[in-house]
Scaffold this motif. Structure first.
Motif, PDB file in Angstrom:
ATOM      1  N   ARG A  65     135.625  78.735 153.392  1.00 15.84           N
ATOM      2  CA  ARG A  65     135.371  78.740 151.948  1.00 15.84           C
ATOM      3  C   ARG A  65     136.528  78.107 151.193  1.00 15.84           C
ATOM      4  O   ARG A  65     137.689  78.283 151.533  1.00 15.84           O
ATOM      5  CB  ARG A  65     135.181  80.170 151.456  1.00 15.84           C
ATOM      6  CG  ARG A  65     133.968  80.843 152.057  1.00 15.84           C
ATOM      7  CD  ARG A  65     133.811  82.194 151.481  1.00 15.84           C
ATOM      8  NE  ARG A  65     133.159  82.062 150.194  1.00 15.84           N
ATOM      9  CZ  ARG A  65     132.349  82.961 149.694  1.00 15.84           C
ATOM     10  NH1 ARG A  65     132.117  84.059 150.338  1.00 15.84           N
ATOM     11  NH2 ARG A  65     131.787  82.773 148.536  1.00 15.84           N
ATOM     12  N   ARG A  66     136.197  77.363 150.141  1.00 14.29           N
ATOM     13  CA  ARG A  66     137.239  76.770 149.297  1.00 14.29           C
ATOM     14  C   ARG A  66     137.661  77.736 148.188  1.00 14.29           C
ATOM     15  O   ARG A  66     138.823  77.787 147.815  1.00 14.29           O
ATOM     16  CB  ARG A  66     136.723  75.472 148.682  1.00 14.29           C
ATOM     17  CG  ARG A  66     136.544  74.413 149.720  1.00 14.29           C
ATOM     18  CD  ARG A  66     136.329  73.052 149.079  1.00 14.29           C
ATOM     19  NE  ARG A  66     136.195  72.069 150.145  1.00 14.29           N
ATOM     20  CZ  ARG A  66     135.167  71.279 150.284  1.00 14.29           C
ATOM     21  NH1 ARG A  66     134.189  71.307 149.409  1.00 14.29           N
ATOM     22  NH2 ARG A  66     135.110  70.434 151.282  1.00 14.29           N
ATOM     23  N   TRP A  85     127.630  81.241 149.640  1.00 14.13           N
ATOM     24  CA  TRP A  85     127.673  81.293 151.092  1.00 14.13           C
ATOM     25  C   TRP A  85     126.341  81.753 151.617  1.00 14.13           C
ATOM     26  O   TRP A  85     125.835  82.750 151.154  1.00 14.13           O
ATOM     27  CB  TRP A  85     128.776  82.230 151.587  1.00 14.13           C
ATOM     28  CG  TRP A  85     128.956  82.063 153.049  1.00 14.13           C
ATOM     29  CD1 TRP A  85     128.454  82.844 154.033  1.00 14.13           C
ATOM     30  CD2 TRP A  85     129.653  81.007 153.692  1.00 14.13           C
ATOM     31  NE1 TRP A  85     128.796  82.352 155.244  1.00 14.13           N
ATOM     32  CE2 TRP A  85     129.528  81.218 155.067  1.00 14.13           C
ATOM     33  CE3 TRP A  85     130.344  79.896 153.248  1.00 14.13           C
ATOM     34  CZ2 TRP A  85     130.082  80.364 155.999  1.00 14.13           C
ATOM     35  CZ3 TRP A  85     130.897  79.068 154.181  1.00 14.13           C
ATOM     36  CH2 TRP A  85     130.769  79.300 155.539  1.00 14.13           C
ATOM     37  N   ASP A  89     132.322  80.018 145.612  1.00 11.63           N
ATOM     38  CA  ASP A  89     131.401  79.148 146.356  1.00 11.63           C
ATOM     39  C   ASP A  89     130.264  79.972 146.936  1.00 11.63           C
ATOM     40  O   ASP A  89     130.480  81.080 147.434  1.00 11.63           O
ATOM     41  CB  ASP A  89     132.131  78.448 147.514  1.00 11.63           C
ATOM     42  CG  ASP A  89     133.012  77.313 147.052  1.00 11.63           C
ATOM     43  OD1 ASP A  89     132.863  76.899 145.889  1.00 11.63           O
ATOM     44  OD2 ASP A  89     133.836  76.856 147.860  1.00 11.63           O
ATOM     45  N   TRP A 149     135.754  83.156 156.066  1.00  9.90           N
ATOM     46  CA  TRP A 149     136.639  82.953 154.927  1.00  9.90           C
ATOM     47  C   TRP A 149     137.445  81.667 155.062  1.00  9.90           C
ATOM     48  O   TRP A 149     137.791  81.041 154.070  1.00  9.90           O
ATOM     49  CB  TRP A 149     137.590  84.130 154.771  1.00  9.90           C
ATOM     50  CG  TRP A 149     136.943  85.365 154.218  1.00  9.90           C
ATOM     51  CD1 TRP A 149     135.698  85.470 153.683  1.00  9.90           C
ATOM     52  CD2 TRP A 149     137.509  86.665 154.175  1.00  9.90           C
ATOM     53  NE1 TRP A 149     135.453  86.754 153.306  1.00  9.90           N
ATOM     54  CE2 TRP A 149     136.556  87.518 153.589  1.00  9.90           C
ATOM     55  CE3 TRP A 149     138.725  87.206 154.578  1.00  9.90           C
ATOM     56  CZ2 TRP A 149     136.789  88.873 153.397  1.00  9.90           C
ATOM     57  CZ3 TRP A 149     138.950  88.546 154.376  1.00  9.90           C
ATOM     58  CH2 TRP A 149     137.989  89.368 153.788  1.00  9.90           C
ATOM     59  N   PRO A 182     126.807  77.627 152.354  1.00  9.06           N
ATOM     60  CA  PRO A 182     126.717  76.503 151.425  1.00  9.06           C
ATOM     61  C   PRO A 182     125.355  75.832 151.520  1.00  9.06           C
ATOM     62  O   PRO A 182     124.742  75.791 152.580  1.00  9.06           O
ATOM     63  CB  PRO A 182     127.827  75.557 151.893  1.00  9.06           C
ATOM     64  CG  PRO A 182     128.151  75.968 153.275  1.00  9.06           C
ATOM     65  CD  PRO A 182     127.783  77.407 153.405  1.00  9.06           C
ATOM     66  N   TRP A 237     136.362  81.731 146.114  1.00  8.45           N
ATOM     67  CA  TRP A 237     135.512  82.918 146.232  1.00  8.45           C
ATOM     68  C   TRP A 237     134.190  82.730 145.506  1.00  8.45           C
ATOM     69  O   TRP A 237     133.217  83.419 145.800  1.00  8.45           O
ATOM     70  CB  TRP A 237     136.238  84.145 145.693  1.00  8.45           C
ATOM     71  CG  TRP A 237     137.422  84.541 146.512  1.00  8.45           C
ATOM     72  CD1 TRP A 237     138.720  84.467 146.142  1.00  8.45           C
ATOM     73  CD2 TRP A 237     137.414  85.053 147.845  1.00  8.45           C
ATOM     74  NE1 TRP A 237     139.539  84.908 147.153  1.00  8.45           N
ATOM     75  CE2 TRP A 237     138.754  85.284 148.214  1.00  8.45           C
ATOM     76  CE3 TRP A 237     136.419  85.353 148.772  1.00  8.45           C
ATOM     77  CZ2 TRP A 237     139.118  85.790 149.452  1.00  8.45           C
ATOM     78  CZ3 TRP A 237     136.791  85.860 150.011  1.00  8.45           C
ATOM     79  CH2 TRP A 237     138.113  86.068 150.344  1.00  8.45           C
TER      80      TRP A 237
END
Length: 144
Positions: A54-55, A61, A59, A51, A63, A57
């Motif tokens: 991550r930028r 995953w 995005d 978490w 990336p 929620w």
């Protein structure tokens, strides 16, 4: 709450749970519960670490980012240097074990030596492959 804030909170909770689990595992009637709490803390720490990266929620995953060829070459050069240093350390350990006549550890150091050599050869082959790919890309860019 943003993912990074949730990640910080999860990591802090995981550390507190790990301390609690370590305390419980040392007390005989609560040992099993302490082990279960430690497992939960490990899982929560992993989730919190993800978490933190991550930028938002939304995005995806993991990336969808492939490192550039230069980054991959740099990473393999570093791995090659680290494996070379590790090889020297393993050879030193093996010589020490032979001199001290500790034959039980000789098998361990021989297996470690084989693993380091195989990693070193695999990294060298991968580095050569990446250099060929890099030269192919640069030659195709010059012709275009």
């Amino acid at each position: 709450m943003k993912p990074r804030a949730a990640g910080v909170l999860a990591v802090i909770c995981a550390l507190l749970l790990a301390v609690l689990g370590g305390f419980l595992i040392a007390r005989p009637p609560w040992s099993i519960l302490g082990a279960i709490v430690l497992v939960g803390a490990s899982i929560l720490l992993s989730v919190g670490a993800v978490w933190l990266l991550r930028r938002s929620w939304s995005d995806p995953w993991p990336p969808y980012v492939t490192p550039t060829l230069e980054k991959r070459l740099r990473r393999f050069r570093i791995l090659l240097i680290l494996n070379s240093v590790l090889l020297v350390a393993v050879v030193t350990l093996t010589v020490y074990v032979v001199v001290s006549h500790d034959w039980g550890r000789l098998l361990f150091s021989a297996l470690l030596f084989i693993v380091v050599l195989s990693n070193l050869s695999m990294n060298q082959r991968t580095l050569r492959y990446l250099r060929v790919v890099q030269s192919d890309q640069s030659s195709s860019e010059h012709h275009a």
